[in-house]
Design a protein around this motif. Structure first.
Motif, PDB file in Angstrom:
ATOM      1  N   LEU A  47     -32.414   4.839   2.090  1.00  0.00           N
ATOM      2  CA  LEU A  47     -32.777   5.415   0.800  1.00  0.00           C
ATOM      3  C   LEU A  47     -32.755   4.270  -0.203  1.00  0.00           C
ATOM      4  N   ASP A  48     -33.927   3.750  -0.505  1.00  0.00           N
ATOM      5  CA  ASP A  48     -34.052   2.581  -1.375  1.00  0.00           C
ATOM      6  C   ASP A  48     -34.215   3.039  -2.822  1.00  0.00           C
ATOM      7  N   LEU A  49     -33.210   2.752  -3.652  1.00  0.00           N
ATOM      8  CA  LEU A  49     -33.235   3.162  -5.057  1.00  0.00           C
ATOM      9  C   LEU A  49     -33.646   2.032  -5.992  1.00  0.00           C
ATOM     10  N   VAL A  61     -35.141   2.678  -9.531  1.00  0.00           N
ATOM     11  CA  VAL A  61     -34.857   4.037  -9.986  1.00  0.00           C
ATOM     12  C   VAL A  61     -33.987   3.970 -11.236  1.00  0.00           C
ATOM     13  N   ALA A  74     -37.941   9.449   1.408  1.00  0.00           N
ATOM     14  CA  ALA A  74     -37.200   8.844   2.524  1.00  0.00           C
ATOM     15  C   ALA A  74     -36.946   9.835   3.646  1.00  0.00           C
ATOM     16  N   GLY A 110     -36.321  10.088 -10.524  1.00  0.00           N
ATOM     17  CA  GLY A 110     -36.654   9.009  -9.598  1.00  0.00           C
ATOM     18  C   GLY A 110     -35.826   9.077  -8.325  1.00  0.00           C
ATOM     19  N   ASP A 126     -37.184  11.899  -6.198  1.00  0.00           N
ATOM     20  CA  ASP A 126     -38.446  11.496  -5.570  1.00  0.00           C
ATOM     21  C   ASP A 126     -38.205  10.587  -4.374  1.00  0.00           C
ATOM     22  N   ARG A 127     -37.284   9.641  -4.518  1.00  0.00           N
ATOM     23  CA  ARG A 127     -36.996   8.711  -3.419  1.00  0.00           C
ATOM     24  C   ARG A 127     -36.365   9.423  -2.232  1.00  0.00           C
TER      25      ARG A 127
END
Length: 109
Positions: A13-15, A18, A31, A23, A26-27
């Motif tokens: 889970l790449d933030l 964000v 993911a 945001g 959405d991520r």
């Protein structure tokens, strides 16, 4: 997305970038490939994370490891939201023992 040596299916889970709850949601939806009806609120996040039927198909029977990276700027910009997110991650993991959520502590991201 890869499988960890313990057999769990790993999702990153790449933030990075964000800056708000929208945001983050959405991520997470991206993911985990959550359905379009994902509510994008804290309760929906907890429910989705704890529900193995919504996890990627490859996680079935193996468990799911979610590695959160790039979270520090979001945590700094929105500390109350970030605390809530951490509580949601912990609650979901408590509800589903096959789920582990971990924070990537490497680097400055």
């Amino acid at each position: 997305m890869t499988r960890d040596p313990g057999g769990r299916y790993t999702v990153t889970l790449d933030l990075d970038g964000v800056t708000d709850k929208a945001g983050l949601m959405d991520r997470v939806a991206l993911a985990l490939a959550l359905p379009d009806w994902f509510g994008r609120n804290w309760d929906a996040l907890a429910d989705s994370l704890a529900d193995p039927t919504l996890w990627p198909e490859r996680a079935a029977g193996r468990g799911l490891l979610v590695v959160v990276r790039g979270w520090r700027p979001y945590a700094d910009a929105r500390p109350e939201e970030w605390r809530t997110a951490q509580e949601v991650f912990a609650q979901a993991a408590d509800r589903s023992p096959a789920l582990t959520v971990t924070l990537d502590l490497g680097g400055t991201s």
